[in-house]
Design a protein around this motif. Sequence first.
Motif, PDB file in Angstrom:
ATOM      1  N   GLU A  93       0.828  -1.200   0.000  1.00 37.58           N
ATOM      2  CA  GLU A  93       0.000   0.000   0.000  1.00 37.58           C
ATOM      3  C   GLU A  93       0.865   1.254   0.000  1.00 37.58           C
ATOM      4  OE1 GLU A  93      -2.216   2.496  -0.570  1.00 37.58           O
ATOM      5  OE2 GLU A  93      -3.499   0.748  -0.217  1.00 37.58           O
ATOM      6  N   ALA A  94       0.892   1.934  -1.145  1.00 37.31           N
ATOM      7  CA  ALA A  94       1.680   3.167  -1.256  1.00 37.31           C
ATOM      8  C   ALA A  94       1.194   4.229  -0.285  1.00 37.31           C
ATOM      9  CB  ALA A  94       1.622   3.697  -2.685  1.00 37.31           C
ATOM     10  N   GLY A  95      -0.090   4.160   0.109  1.00 40.58           N
ATOM     11  CA  GLY A  95      -0.629   5.144   1.041  1.00 40.58           C
ATOM     12  C   GLY A  95       0.102   5.202   2.362  1.00 40.58           C
ATOM     13  N   ARG A  96       0.791   4.132   2.724  1.00 41.98           N
ATOM     14  CA  ARG A  96       1.543   4.134   3.984  1.00 41.98           C
ATOM     15  C   ARG A  96       2.717   5.099   3.953  1.00 41.98           C
ATOM     16  NH1 ARG A  96       1.375  -2.475   4.275  1.00 41.98           N
ATOM     17  NH2 ARG A  96      -0.735  -2.657   5.130  1.00 41.98           N
ATOM     18  N   CYS A  97       3.126   5.527   2.762  1.00 38.50           N
ATOM     19  CA  CYS A  97       4.201   6.524   2.675  1.00 38.50           C
ATOM     20  C   CYS A  97       3.785   7.840   3.328  1.00 38.50           C
ATOM     21  CB  CYS A  97       4.599   6.756   1.226  1.00 38.50           C
ATOM     22  SG  CYS A  97       5.558   5.409   0.495  1.00 38.50           S
ATOM     23  N   ALA A  98       2.472   8.107   3.388  1.00 42.65           N
ATOM     24  CA  ALA A  98       1.998   9.336   4.036  1.00 42.65           C
ATOM     25  C   ALA A  98       2.274   9.307   5.532  1.00 42.65           C
ATOM     26  CB  ALA A  98       0.501   9.521   3.781  1.00 42.65           C
ATOM     27  N   TRP A 182      -1.965 -10.328  -8.013  1.00 37.87           N
ATOM     28  CA  TRP A 182      -1.991 -10.666  -6.591  1.00 37.87           C
ATOM     29  C   TRP A 182      -2.103  -9.402  -5.735  1.00 37.87           C
ATOM     30  CZ3 TRP A 182      -3.511 -13.428  -2.968  1.00 37.87           C
ATOM     31  CH2 TRP A 182      -2.914 -13.476  -1.703  1.00 37.87           C
ATOM     32  N   LEU A 183      -1.368  -8.367  -6.083  1.00 36.65           N
ATOM     33  CA  LEU A 183      -1.469  -7.112  -5.336  1.00 36.65           C
ATOM     34  C   LEU A 183      -2.892  -6.550  -5.404  1.00 36.65           C
ATOM     35  CD1 LEU A 183       1.871  -5.349  -6.348  1.00 36.65           C
ATOM     36  CD2 LEU A 183       1.321  -6.398  -4.147  1.00 36.65           C
ATOM     37  N   GLU A 184      -3.524  -6.644  -6.559  1.00 29.35           N
ATOM     38  CA  GLU A 184      -4.890  -6.131  -6.705  1.00 29.35           C
ATOM     39  C   GLU A 184      -5.879  -6.994  -5.932  1.00 29.35           C
ATOM     40  OE1 GLU A 184      -6.413  -4.861 -10.379  1.00 29.35           O
ATOM     41  OE2 GLU A 184      -4.598  -3.794 -10.988  1.00 29.35           O
ATOM     42  N   ALA A 185      -5.648  -8.306  -5.870  1.00 20.77           N
ATOM     43  CA  ALA A 185      -6.552  -9.188  -5.130  1.00 20.77           C
ATOM     44  C   ALA A 185      -6.539  -8.877  -3.641  1.00 20.77           C
ATOM     45  CB  ALA A 185      -6.160 -10.645  -5.364  1.00 20.77           C
ATOM     46  N   LEU A 186      -5.445  -8.303  -3.152  1.00 18.83           N
ATOM     47  CA  LEU A 186      -5.335  -7.973  -1.724  1.00 18.83           C
ATOM     48  C   LEU A 186      -6.036  -6.661  -1.378  1.00 18.83           C
ATOM     49  CD1 LEU A 186      -1.625  -9.047  -1.191  1.00 18.83           C
ATOM     50  CD2 LEU A 186      -3.628 -10.085  -0.102  1.00 18.83           C
ATOM     51  N   ILE A 187      -6.445  -5.897  -2.371  1.00 17.97           N
ATOM     52  CA  ILE A 187      -7.154  -4.645  -2.112  1.00 17.97           C
ATOM     53  C   ILE A 187      -8.626  -4.949  -1.888  1.00 17.97           C
ATOM     54  CG2 ILE A 187      -7.851  -2.435  -3.111  1.00 17.97           C
ATOM     55  CD1 ILE A 187      -5.167  -2.344  -4.519  1.00 17.97           C
ATOM     56  N   HIS A 193     -10.403   3.473  -5.152  1.00 16.68           N
ATOM     57  CA  HIS A 193      -9.343   4.483  -5.086  1.00 16.68           C
ATOM     58  C   HIS A 193      -7.992   3.839  -4.795  1.00 16.68           C
ATOM     59  CE1 HIS A 193     -10.339   3.856  -0.852  1.00 16.68           C
ATOM     60  NE2 HIS A 193      -9.241   4.492  -0.514  1.00 16.68           N
ATOM     61  N   ARG A 194      -7.981   2.746  -4.022  1.00 16.15           N
ATOM     62  CA  ARG A 194      -6.726   2.064  -3.724  1.00 16.15           C
ATOM     63  C   ARG A 194      -6.230   1.279  -4.940  1.00 16.15           C
ATOM     64  NH1 ARG A 194      -7.193  -1.747   0.849  1.00 16.15           N
ATOM     65  NH2 ARG A 194      -4.926  -1.857   0.606  1.00 16.15           N
ATOM     66  N   ARG A 195      -7.145   0.730  -5.727  1.00  8.68           N
ATOM     67  CA  ARG A 195      -6.724   0.050  -6.944  1.00  8.68           C
ATOM     68  C   ARG A 195      -6.111   1.055  -7.927  1.00  8.68           C
ATOM     69  NH1 ARG A 195     -10.928  -3.282  -5.533  1.00  8.68           N
ATOM     70  NH2 ARG A 195     -12.521  -1.908  -6.384  1.00  8.68           N
TER      71      ARG A 195
END
Length: 314
Positions: A93-98, A182-187, A193-195
């Motif tokens: 999750e790139a959002g964790r960079c925030a 696989w990354l998309e299946a985990l969303i 918005h996360r996809r």
Amino acid sequence: MIDASRYTDFALREARGVSPTYERLAFAIAADEQVLGLLATVPESKRQPNLLLGVVRLLGGPVDDPAAFHDFTVAHWPAIEAELRTRATQTNEAGRCAVLLPVLAALPQPLALLEVGAAAGLGLYPDRYTYRYGDHEIGSGGPVLDCALTGTAPPTRLPEVVWRAGLDLNPLQVTDPADVAWLEALIWPEHRHRRERLRAAAAVAAADPPTLIRGDLVDDLPGLAAQAPADATLVVFHTSVLYQVPPERRTAFTGLVRELPGHWISVEDPDVMAYQGLPSAPDGALHNVLALDGTPLAWARGHGQAMTWFAPTG
């Protein structure tokens, strides 16, 4: 039979208010003796909700109807079991960079970033994303990462990153469609918005791929850290990784990382990395603890969507 509370806790603390689909489904699984019985046949570390739900979605199974999920899981258990045993949750999750940015921006620049549990390395580009903390926006490229920040002022600059590398037992490649699937299946299902954010972050990484090393967080960390340029501040970091690591290896890792030069940033569940004297979390939802060099600084939601700073600010 496994303890159904793992799924009720997931429904209440992680999915509630975030994913109605997963909240409803997790409660149903907690009451489904047949599915729980099947889960009891795999190692304990492979029974976690995010892993099961991600695998079923990867295989094309339904998650919006608990009865259909039950039927699919029972009918396709051999394939599901095989995936559970070979995969791990790699919610890149790139959002964790925030959550990382306020700490990264305050460290001596430039930085050499080394992420433990890097998956596809999307967390290694904090300098190339755009951040929005309420009305404050910083950056001008990549996906926009929103974070509700309280307790401290938002950062005013992006970090300067001159070296980036990741360590993972099973690194993923953003140029491999199977890995991206696989990354998309985990969303989670509702999180369009996360996809979109994943795809935008993957494009950033694909344009300048990071160094990703297949290796163990204890055995292979010193060798990779030694490759960082000497004139940059080494920052070893990890987000929601150590819950997958056995306690004795966790202890070995934390002892090792404290001895490395530079700094260490962790974002982990307080049940996984315990701290004395933590203030109460903002609410009953699952919150991780952001810490710098073993000192806790803030509470953070799992996808980086909110952070509550509680450490003194100078």
